[in-house]
Design a protein around this motif. Structure first.
Motif, PDB file in Angstrom:
ATOM      1  N   TYR A  51       0.805  -1.211   0.038  1.00 43.29           N
ATOM      2  CA  TYR A  51       0.137   0.111  -0.125  1.00 43.29           C
ATOM      3  C   TYR A  51       0.691   1.240   0.130  1.00 43.29           C
ATOM      4  O   TYR A  51       1.781   1.480   0.886  1.00 43.29           O
ATOM      5  CB  TYR A  51      -1.038   0.178   1.218  1.00 43.29           C
ATOM      6  N   ILE A  52       0.437   2.025  -1.027  1.00 38.32           N
ATOM      7  CA  ILE A  52       1.336   3.440  -1.020  1.00 38.32           C
ATOM      8  C   ILE A  52       1.276   4.114   0.145  1.00 38.32           C
ATOM      9  O   ILE A  52       2.069   4.848   0.468  1.00 38.32           O
ATOM     10  CB  ILE A  52       0.857   4.076  -2.382  1.00 38.32           C
ATOM     11  N   THR A  53       0.181   4.121   0.676  1.00 37.74           N
ATOM     12  CA  THR A  53      -0.094   5.036   1.869  1.00 37.74           C
ATOM     13  C   THR A  53       0.671   4.798   3.214  1.00 37.74           C
ATOM     14  O   THR A  53       1.481   5.660   3.715  1.00 37.74           O
ATOM     15  CB  THR A  53      -1.728   4.787   2.433  1.00 37.74           C
TER      16      THR A  53
ATOM     17  N   SER B  35       4.335   5.345   2.127  1.00 38.33           N
ATOM     18  CA  SER B  35       4.632   6.907   2.521  1.00 38.33           C
ATOM     19  C   SER B  35       5.014   7.473   3.713  1.00 38.33           C
ATOM     20  O   SER B  35       5.857   8.317   3.993  1.00 38.33           O
ATOM     21  CB  SER B  35       3.400   7.768   1.859  1.00 38.33           C
TER      22      SER B  35
ATOM     23  N   SER C 234      10.421   2.945  -2.104  1.00 36.17           N
ATOM     24  CA  SER C 234       9.579   3.039  -3.317  1.00 36.17           C
ATOM     25  C   SER C 234       9.889   1.767  -4.331  1.00 36.17           C
ATOM     26  O   SER C 234      10.511   0.963  -4.039  1.00 36.17           O
ATOM     27  CB  SER C 234      10.236   4.109  -4.018  1.00 36.17           C
TER      28      SER C 234
ATOM     29  N   GLY D 185       2.045  15.001  -2.526  1.00 37.17           N
ATOM     30  CA  GLY D 185       2.036  13.517  -2.174  1.00 37.17           C
ATOM     31  C   GLY D 185       0.422  13.060  -2.306  1.00 37.17           C
ATOM     32  O   GLY D 185       0.088  12.257  -2.960  1.00 37.17           O
TER      33      GLY D 185
ATOM     34  N   TYR E 109      -0.900  10.646  -5.218  1.00 33.41           N
ATOM     35  CA  TYR E 109      -1.715   9.441  -4.653  1.00 33.41           C
ATOM     36  C   TYR E 109      -3.058   9.282  -5.622  1.00 33.41           C
ATOM     37  O   TYR E 109      -3.221   8.165  -5.956  1.00 33.41           O
ATOM     38  CB  TYR E 109      -1.980   9.073  -3.143  1.00 33.41           C
TER      39      TYR E 109
ATOM     40  N   ASN F 134      -4.150   6.387  -8.657  1.00 35.61           N
ATOM     41  CA  ASN F 134      -5.312   5.649  -8.416  1.00 35.61           C
ATOM     42  C   ASN F 134      -6.430   5.831  -9.281  1.00 35.61           C
ATOM     43  O   ASN F 134      -7.089   7.069  -9.397  1.00 35.61           O
ATOM     44  CB  ASN F 134      -5.868   5.760  -7.061  1.00 35.61           C
TER      45      ASN F 134
ATOM     46  N   GLY G 283       1.415   7.664  -8.448  1.00 36.75           N
ATOM     47  CA  GLY G 283       1.241   7.380  -6.980  1.00 36.75           C
ATOM     48  C   GLY G 283       2.412   6.808  -6.175  1.00 36.75           C
ATOM     49  O   GLY G 283       2.422   7.327  -5.023  1.00 36.75           O
ATOM     50  N   GLU G 284       3.570   6.445  -6.998  1.00 35.88           N
ATOM     51  CA  GLU G 284       4.698   6.083  -6.302  1.00 35.88           C
ATOM     52  C   GLU G 284       5.389   7.315  -5.895  1.00 35.88           C
ATOM     53  O   GLU G 284       6.308   7.308  -4.715  1.00 35.88           O
ATOM     54  CB  GLU G 284       5.697   5.330  -7.199  1.00 35.88           C
TER      55      GLU G 284
ATOM     56  N   ALA H 146       4.214   9.734  -4.112  1.00 35.54           N
ATOM     57  CA  ALA H 146       3.766   9.927  -2.907  1.00 35.54           C
ATOM     58  C   ALA H 146       4.788   9.545  -1.713  1.00 35.54           C
ATOM     59  O   ALA H 146       5.035  10.190  -0.969  1.00 35.54           O
ATOM     60  CB  ALA H 146       2.507   9.301  -2.338  1.00 35.54           C
TER      61      ALA H 146
END
Length: 360
Positions: free
Chosen positions: A21-23, A26, A91, A213, A217, A221, A237-238, A240
Motif C-alpha cells: 500500500y502506497i499510503t 509513504s 519506493s 503527495g 496518490y 489511483n 502514485g509512487e 507519494a
C-alpha cells in the motif's frame, strides 16, 4: 529495496501484503527520513563546524543577520541523504517517475553543492558563476523534460489541467517540454531565494510536498482520479513515497534549522528541493495548482523581479530590500514573526490548492 523484499515475503506470508500500500509506505518513508535527520543531524553539524564550513553573510543584508556569520551551512546534504535513503528503501524502484525525480533532485543538489563549495571552502564570494549555474540547471531540467515527454504513455501526461473546471484541458504537445523546464528551473531558484531566514524555506516545502503527495496518490489511483476528476497518470502514485521522504527529511532538518538556526540549508538543499517539487507538480499534472500552493516562493521571486525592474526603469526601489522577507525585517518585524506569518500564508495556500480536488 524493502518494497521488493516484502513482495517476495508476501508469497510466504500474505500479511506482508500490507507493505504494497502506497499510503503505508509513504508514512514509513516520512518516518525513516525524519529519524535519519534527527539521528545524524548533531554529528553532521559538529563535523561541518569542525571543518569551519560556515555561512558567509552579505554586508548589504539586514544588520541582525551579521551574528549568523559562521553558522554551519550545506545542511541540504543531510536532507538529500535522508530523502534518497527513504526513497530507495520504500519506493518501487521499477517506477520511472521515481528515478526522474531522484535524477533531478541529485542533479540540482550537485550544482548547489559546487556553488556552496566555491563560496565557503574556496572563499570565492561569487560562488559558481550565474551563467554556469543556469547552464547546469538547464541541462538537468531539459533532460528530465525530454525524457518525460518521450515516455508519456497517456494523453493526460502532456495536457495542461485547469483547476475548478472539470474536463477543461489543453494539449501542450512539444510545449510540454518548455513548461516542464521552466517549472523545474524556476522553482529551484524560487526556493533558493526564499531560503534567507531560519526555517523560512523548508517548512513551506514540507507543506507543499505533503500536498503534492496527496495529488500523486490520487493521480495514480484510477478510482480516486475518476471520482475527483483528476487526470489519471499510471505510476504517479509512487511519488507519494518521495513526497513523504521529503516531508520527513524537511521536518528533521527544521529541528536544527529553526530560529536561531544551528545549521543552514545552503544551495545544495534549496536548489534540489525546489527542483524536486517542480518536477513532481509536472508529473501529476498540477502546475497551476502548484503555483498557488507554492505562493510563498512565487511571492519572493516576484518581489525580486519587481525590485530589479523598478530600479532599472525608475531608479527607485519598491521594497526596502528584496526578497520581500527582508522588507518586513527592515520594517521592524522580528525574524520569528516574519517566518511564522509566512508559514501561515503557506498553509492557507496549500489548503486552497487541496480544495481544487473537490471543487471542479
Amino acid at each position: 529495496m524493502l518494497y521488493w523484499l516484502f513482495q517476495h515475503l508476501e508469497t510466504v506470508e500474505p500479511g506482508f501484503n500490507v507493505f504494497s500500500y502506497i499510503t503505508l509506505r509513504s508514512i514509513l518513508a516520512a518516518l525513516t527520513a525524519l529519524a535519519l535527520s534527527l539521528i545524524l543531524g548533531p554529528a553532521f553539524i559538529r563535523r561541518l563546524a569542525s571543518r569551519q564550513v560556515g555561512q558567509p553573510i552579505r554586508e548589504l543584508g539586514p544588520k541582525s543577520h551579521q551574528a549568523k556569520s559562521g553558522t554551519p551551512t550545506m545542511g541540504g546534504a543531510l536532507i538529500l541523504f535522508a530523502i534518497v535513503v527513504s526513497c530507495l528503501l520504500w519506493s518501487d524502484l521499477s517506477n520511472r517517475y521515481v528515478w526522474v525525480v531522484l535524477f533531478v533532485t541529485l542533479g540540482f543538489g550537485l550544482i548547489g553543492w559546487y556553488d556552496d563549495y566555491r563560496k565557503i571552502v574556496l572563499q570565492d564570494s561569487r560562488g559558481l558563476a550565474a551563467r554556469w549555474k543556469y547552464l547546469g540547471q538547464s541541462i538537468v531540467g531539459l533532460a528530465a523534460a525530454i525524457f518525460l515527454y518521450a515516455t508519456a504513455d497517456v494523453p493526460a501526461s502532456t495536457e495542461l489541467i485547469v483547476p475548478f473546471f472539470k474536463g477543461v484541458v489543453f494539449p501542450l504537445g512539444g510545449a510540454y517540454m518548455v513548461t516542464t523546464y521552466f517549472m523545474i528551473v524556476g522553482f529551484s531558484n524560487a526556493v533558493n531565494l526564499t531560503d534567507g531566514l531560519d526555517g523560512l524555506a523548508i517548512m513551506p516545502s514540507v507543506f507543499v510536498a505533503s500536498a503534492l503527495g496527496i495529488f500523486a496518490y490520487v493521480a495514480g489511483n484510477v478510482v480516486f482520479s475518476d471520482y475527483l476528476g483528476v487526470p489519471s497518470i499510471p505510476g504517479a502514485g509512487e511519488l507519494a513515497i518521495f513526497c513523504g521522504g521529503l516531508a520527513g527529511a524537511g521536518l528533521g532538518f527544521l529541528w536544527f534549522n529553526t530560529y536561531p538556526a544551528q545549521i543552514f540549508m545552503g544551495d545544495i538543499g534549496a536548489l534540489a528541493v525546489g527542483a524536486a517539487l517542480g518536477t513532481i507538480a509536472v508529473i501529476v499534472r498540477q502546475e497551476l495548482v502548484f503555483i498557488v500552493m507554492a505562493g510563498v516562493f512565487v511571492m519572493e521571486t516576484v518581489s525580486v523581479i519587481l525590485q530589479v525592474l523598478s530600479f532599472k526603469l525608475t531608479g527607485k526601489r519598491i521594497f526596502r530590500m528584496a526578497p520581500i522577507h527582508h522588507h518586513f525585517e527592515l520594517k521592524g518585524w522580528p525574524e520569528p514573526r516574519v517566518i511564522v506569518r509566512f508559514w501561515i500564508i503557506s498553509v492557507v495556500l496549500v489548503l486552497a490548492g487541496l480544495a481544487t480536488l473537490k471543487l471542479r
